[in-house]
Design a protein around this motif. Structure first.
Motif, PDB file in Angstrom:
ATOM      1  N   TRP A  95      64.355  47.685  59.574  1.00 20.39           N
ATOM      2  CA  TRP A  95      65.479  48.621  59.631  1.00 20.39           C
ATOM      3  C   TRP A  95      66.795  47.910  59.929  1.00 20.39           C
ATOM      4  N   LEU A  96      66.719  46.668  60.396  1.00 23.20           N
ATOM      5  CA  LEU A  96      67.937  45.852  60.534  1.00 23.20           C
ATOM      6  C   LEU A  96      67.921  44.816  59.417  1.00 23.20           C
ATOM      7  N   LEU A  97      68.486  45.165  58.269  1.00 21.22           N
ATOM      8  CA  LEU A  97      68.389  44.282  57.107  1.00 21.22           C
ATOM      9  C   LEU A  97      69.177  42.998  57.284  1.00 21.22           C
ATOM     10  N   ASN A  98      70.168  43.019  58.171  1.00 20.97           N
ATOM     11  CA  ASN A  98      70.980  41.819  58.369  1.00 20.97           C
ATOM     12  C   ASN A  98      70.362  40.868  59.388  1.00 20.97           C
ATOM     13  N   GLU A  99      69.184  41.185  59.904  1.00 20.36           N
ATOM     14  CA  GLU A  99      68.545  40.311  60.903  1.00 20.36           C
ATOM     15  C   GLU A  99      67.093  40.063  60.495  1.00 20.36           C
ATOM     16  N   PRO A 100      66.850  39.052  59.675  1.00 17.42           N
ATOM     17  CA  PRO A 100      65.481  38.763  59.228  1.00 17.42           C
ATOM     18  C   PRO A 100      64.673  38.075  60.328  1.00 17.42           C
ATOM     19  N   ASN A 101      63.403  37.761  60.009  1.00 16.13           N
ATOM     20  CA  ASN A 101      62.536  37.079  60.969  1.00 16.13           C
ATOM     21  C   ASN A 101      63.080  35.683  61.277  1.00 16.13           C
ATOM     22  N   GLN A 102      63.018  35.311  62.556  1.00 14.29           N
ATOM     23  CA  GLN A 102      63.646  34.051  62.988  1.00 14.29           C
ATOM     24  C   GLN A 102      62.771  33.313  63.990  1.00 14.29           C
ATOM     25  N   ILE A 103      63.107  32.035  64.174  1.00 14.27           N
ATOM     26  CA  ILE A 103      62.566  31.223  65.274  1.00 14.27           C
ATOM     27  C   ILE A 103      63.667  31.099  66.331  1.00 14.27           C
ATOM     28  N   LEU A 104      63.341  31.464  67.569  1.00 15.40           N
ATOM     29  CA  LEU A 104      64.312  31.356  68.664  1.00 15.40           C
ATOM     30  C   LEU A 104      63.924  30.181  69.558  1.00 15.40           C
ATOM     31  N   LEU A 105      64.929  29.429  69.974  1.00 13.08           N
ATOM     32  CA  LEU A 105      64.726  28.275  70.851  1.00 13.08           C
ATOM     33  C   LEU A 105      65.433  28.534  72.169  1.00 13.08           C
ATOM     34  N   TYR A 106      64.673  28.520  73.269  1.00 16.05           N
ATOM     35  CA  TYR A 106      65.223  28.784  74.595  1.00 16.05           C
ATOM     36  C   TYR A 106      65.089  27.551  75.484  1.00 16.05           C
ATOM     37  N   ASN A 107      66.090  27.351  76.346  1.00 19.93           N
ATOM     38  CA  ASN A 107      66.016  26.322  77.379  1.00 19.93           C
ATOM     39  C   ASN A 107      65.306  26.913  78.595  1.00 19.93           C
ATOM     40  N   LEU A 108      64.243  26.254  79.066  1.00 21.91           N
ATOM     41  CA  LEU A 108      63.441  26.807  80.156  1.00 21.91           C
ATOM     42  C   LEU A 108      64.105  26.669  81.514  1.00 21.91           C
ATOM     43  N   GLU A 109      65.084  25.765  81.648  1.00 21.21           N
ATOM     44  CA  GLU A 109      65.754  25.588  82.937  1.00 21.21           C
ATOM     45  C   GLU A 109      66.879  26.604  83.120  1.00 21.21           C
ATOM     46  N   THR A 110      67.641  26.838  82.039  1.00 21.32           N
ATOM     47  CA  THR A 110      68.766  27.781  82.138  1.00 21.32           C
ATOM     48  C   THR A 110      68.412  29.180  81.624  1.00 21.32           C
ATOM     49  N   SER A 111      67.269  29.310  80.930  1.00 23.30           N
ATOM     50  CA  SER A 111      66.831  30.569  80.306  1.00 23.30           C
ATOM     51  C   SER A 111      67.817  31.085  79.271  1.00 23.30           C
ATOM     52  N   GLN A 112      68.572  30.184  78.682  1.00 24.88           N
ATOM     53  CA  GLN A 112      69.545  30.554  77.648  1.00 24.88           C
ATOM     54  C   GLN A 112      68.962  30.294  76.261  1.00 24.88           C
ATOM     55  N   CYS A 113      69.350  31.134  75.296  1.00 24.72           N
ATOM     56  CA  CYS A 113      68.952  30.930  73.909  1.00 24.72           C
ATOM     57  C   CYS A 113      69.832  29.833  73.306  1.00 24.72           C
ATOM     58  N   LEU A 114      69.215  28.733  72.869  1.00 26.51           N
ATOM     59  CA  LEU A 114      69.968  27.601  72.332  1.00 26.51           C
ATOM     60  C   LEU A 114      70.238  27.766  70.842  1.00 26.51           C
ATOM     61  N   LYS A 115      69.233  28.215  70.089  1.00 23.38           N
ATOM     62  CA  LYS A 115      69.372  28.283  68.631  1.00 23.38           C
ATOM     63  C   LYS A 115      68.597  29.479  68.094  1.00 23.38           C
ATOM     64  N   LYS A 116      69.089  30.028  66.982  1.00 20.06           N
ATOM     65  CA  LYS A 116      68.341  30.979  66.162  1.00 20.06           C
ATOM     66  C   LYS A 116      68.210  30.346  64.789  1.00 20.06           C
ATOM     67  N   MET A 117      66.958  30.077  64.406  1.00 20.52           N
ATOM     68  CA  MET A 117      66.724  29.328  63.170  1.00 20.52           C
ATOM     69  C   MET A 117      65.873  30.151  62.216  1.00 20.52           C
TER      70      MET A 117
END
Length: 478
Positions: free
Chosen positions: A284-306
């Motif tokens: 239902w969100l056509l502008n957001e396809p399936n992705q790989i998310l990369l998170y930093n475990l120390e800061t809990s921040q999302c580093l990349k959406k690939m």
């Protein structure tokens, strides 16, 4: 000493040219300290001291020649291959490996070990201790894991057995419900299990007695579970439960790393500092396809959406990939390699008809396995397929190092109709069993040791074509 200090800044080619100038320079340019340093810089013989070899220039030359031959063997599929089978185990349930040692669990409830580094190793059957009330058929093995010091098996009825490399288990504990996920640390002896809405972490204390280190209560059923490697102090666990990813620490027990309602996690892998996982959208969100998310475990921040894929990401390998690299498999039949410093994929390989089920890469090759049972080896720098091998059932496990490859085809159907000819038959028809393959490409071992004794020959010359399977003329020793 001053001349050696100057020569210290030169590489292999420059030292070779300097050795041609004069006799004095030749003695200097072939000094053992210089060539020992070059050998260590290139990653060869790291656990040796300078006194272990008499000629380090020759040692470096031999190491480089062996590496080139090994790469040629990989590319042309020159080597030995063996099947690891246990007929009495019936159907293969789960496989894991570590440094050439393979552990397999079966529907008969038995767990078996193989050491593929030696041909004449007899695989032990690791049997848990059964009480007097345990008569009747044993439950299936649901998960097995192994590292350098510990083997772990989880059964359908919630039992966990921790086994050293002996026949007897060293620790046993039980969940009230079926186990959904099992994780074993890459080093040491920490085990994490998920059952129902509970994640339990077990490890031995200083005196060797096992105890429950942590117990975490979470809100959803766990699909994927990983222990973060190389953590000092109390263990850190990453758990993916439907559409939530939890970072479970002793000091912060319920921390949520990622949560988007209606976007379930489809695969997960962790390294020492980062976690990578695939998320699925429902369209239902056509502008957001399936992705790989990369998170930093120390800061809990999302580093990349690939990634930008219509299909679900079915597997991801971050821990065993080269630095700043990540390899994924997708239901859209493609294997993709990502550079973590960029968002777009470096290469995309059309691989498997029914989707990719397992994948691993190093600095020049990718090995991928598919749901249709095909194992493919790729040169990702050229984007070309080198070779492929087929076996019935999906490929669920792939592991390789510089000289060997282990693959496992594990059936989805654990109780197929017509598997046994008679009701009390101890074995299952081979087409239902599943299979483990061990490939050996090593130059040293292929010379004599890895050839089966019956196939060794005293002839000096091999006649005829060997079909790239590394066999010698067998007739005179049979």
């Amino acid at each position: 000493e001053l001349a050696l200090k100057i020569f210290h800044y030169l590489g292999k080619t420059e030292l070779g040219r300097c050795a041609q100038v004069s006799r004095t320079w030749k003695i200097l340019a072939e000094d053992e300290v210089l060539w020992y340093r070059l050998c260590q810089q290139e990653g060869y013989l790291l656990d040796t001291s300078i006194s272990d070899r008499s000629c380090w220039k020759l040692a470096l030359k031999n190491c480089r020649a062996r590496e080139r031959t090994l790469k040629t063997n990989w590319k042309n599929r020159i080597g030995g291959v063996s099947q690891l089978q246990y007929e009495l185990g019936k159907i293969l349930c789960d496989v894991h490996s570590c440094d050439g040692v393979v552990i397999a669990g079966y529907t008969s409830g038995e767990v078996r070990l193989w050491d593929t580094r030696t041909w004449d190793y007899t695989a032990p059957i690791l049997e848990p201790v059964h009480g007097p009330g345990d008569a009747g058929p044993r439950p299936h093995v649901s998960f097995v894991r192994i590292n350098s010091s510990l083997a772990v098996a989880a059964y359908e009825d919630g039992n966990i057995w921790n086994l050293m490399f002996g026949r007897e288990p060293i620790h046993h504990y039980q969940h009230n419900q079926r186990i959904q996920a099992l994780a074993l640390g890459s080093e040491g002896a920490t085990v994490a299990t998920a059952s129902g809405f509970e994640v339990k972490v077990e490890s031995p204390n200083d005196r060797g007695f096992w105890q429950t280190t942590e117990t975490f209560e979470i809100q959803k059923l766990v699909n994927f579970l990983n222990l973060v490697p190389d953590v000092m102090g109390s263990p850190v666990t990453v758990a993916a439960a439907e559409d939530v990813v939890y970072l479970l620490k002793a000091e912060d027990p319920g921390k949520i790393l990622h949560s988007v309602y209606g976007q379930p996690v489809t695969c997960l892998d962790v390294s020492a500092h980062e976690a990578a996982f695939g998320v699925k959208t429902f369209g239902w969100l056509l502008n957001e396809p399936n992705q790989i998310l990369l998170y930093n475990l120390e800061t809990s921040q999302c580093l990349k959406k690939m990634g930008n894929s219509i299909g679900d990401f079915t597997c991801v390998n971050l821990q065993n990939s080269p630095p700043n690299m990540l390899v994924t498999g997708n239901k859209d039949r493609r294997v993709r390699v990502f550079d973590l410093r960029k968002s777009e994929s470096l290469c995309s390989l059309y691989a498997h008809q029914l989707g990719v089920s397992a994948v691993q890469m190093d600095d020049w090759k990718i090995v991928s396995g598919g749901e249709e049972g095909l194992v493919c080896v790729w040169d990702h720098r050229m984007g070309t397929k080198l070779w492929e091998m087929y076996a019935r059932h999906p490929v669920r496990h792939i592991w390789f190092n510089s000289h060997s490859l282990i693959t496992a085809n594990i059936p989805d159907e654990k109780n197929p109709r017509g598997a046994s000819i008679v009701a009390d038959d101890l074995t299952t028809h081979r087409k239902h069993r599943g299979i483990i393959y061990a490939y050996e490409f090593s130059v040293d071992q292929l010379a004599v040791e890895s050839i089966l004794p019956i196939c060794r020959s005293s002839y000096d010359e091999v006649t005829g074509y060997n079909y790239n399977i590394g066999l010698a003329v067998p007739y005179d020793n049979i």
